[in-house]
Design a protein around this motif. Structure first.
Motif, PDB file in Angstrom:
ATOM      1  N   TRP A 174       6.667   9.397  -7.424  1.00  0.00           N
ATOM      2  CA  TRP A 174       8.023   8.947  -7.192  1.00  0.00           C
ATOM      3  C   TRP A 174       8.983   9.963  -8.315  1.00  0.00           C
ATOM      4  O   TRP A 174       9.873  10.503  -8.020  1.00  0.00           O
ATOM      5  N   ALA A 176       4.074   5.260  -5.798  1.00  0.00           N
ATOM      6  CA  ALA A 176       4.602   5.143  -7.348  1.00  0.00           C
ATOM      7  C   ALA A 176       4.248   6.380  -8.105  1.00  0.00           C
ATOM      8  O   ALA A 176       5.140   7.016  -8.836  1.00  0.00           O
ATOM      9  N   PRO A 177       3.024   6.852  -7.853  1.00  0.00           N
ATOM     10  CA  PRO A 177       2.797   8.122  -8.794  1.00  0.00           C
ATOM     11  C   PRO A 177       3.507   9.442  -8.642  1.00  0.00           C
ATOM     12  O   PRO A 177       3.668  10.229  -9.277  1.00  0.00           O
ATOM     13  N   PRO A 207       0.769  -1.077   0.129  1.00  0.00           N
ATOM     14  CA  PRO A 207      -0.006   0.018   0.095  1.00  0.00           C
ATOM     15  C   PRO A 207       0.897   1.458  -0.047  1.00  0.00           C
ATOM     16  O   PRO A 207       0.355   2.336  -0.632  1.00  0.00           O
ATOM     17  N   ALA A 264       4.081   1.616  -1.022  1.00  0.00           N
ATOM     18  CA  ALA A 264       4.610   1.675  -2.340  1.00  0.00           C
ATOM     19  C   ALA A 264       3.458   2.022  -3.599  1.00  0.00           C
ATOM     20  O   ALA A 264       4.060   2.778  -4.326  1.00  0.00           O
ATOM     21  N   GLU A 265       2.281   1.619  -3.388  1.00  0.00           N
ATOM     22  CA  GLU A 265       1.288   2.061  -4.250  1.00  0.00           C
ATOM     23  C   GLU A 265       0.938   3.441  -4.318  1.00  0.00           C
ATOM     24  O   GLU A 265       0.672   4.042  -5.253  1.00  0.00           O
ATOM     25  N   ALA A 266       1.069   3.885  -3.178  1.00  0.00           N
ATOM     26  CA  ALA A 266       0.483   5.584  -3.174  1.00  0.00           C
ATOM     27  C   ALA A 266       1.984   6.331  -3.200  1.00  0.00           C
ATOM     28  O   ALA A 266       1.686   7.394  -3.983  1.00  0.00           O
TER      29      ALA A 266
END
Length: 81
Positions: free
Chosen positions: A10, A7-8, A1, A3-5
């Motif tokens: 980054w 990612a955009p 979770p 990492a998913e938050a």
């Protein structure tokens, strides 16, 4: 979770200074595994729990968390009589 938050976001933090929170543990990377040149390279691994940048903090601080008693007793939190 997390990492998913992250990612955009980054691309906005690559190359910038950030503050990271989490547990750091020693680990090792095996180079050329199974060959005569095999060797172990030690490194430290961070299990990221929170990341803070000048623009955001992930995960965002909880708004329903209680204020620490020491902080709550500071003059700025006193109510007018």
């Amino acid at each position: 979770p997390l990492a998913e938050a992250l990612a955009p976001l980054w691309p906005t933090i690559v190359g910038k200074r950030v503050e990271c929170f989490g547990a750091v543990t020693p680990d090792e990377w095996i180079i050329a595994k199974g060959s005569p040149n095999e060797r172990k390279v030690p490194y430290l691994r961070l299990a990221l729990e929170r990341i803070a940048t000048p623009d955001f903090i992930l995960p965002a601080p909880s708004t329903d968390s209680p204020i620490d008693d020491e902080i709550a007793n500071l003059p700025m939190f006193e109510t007018a009589a």
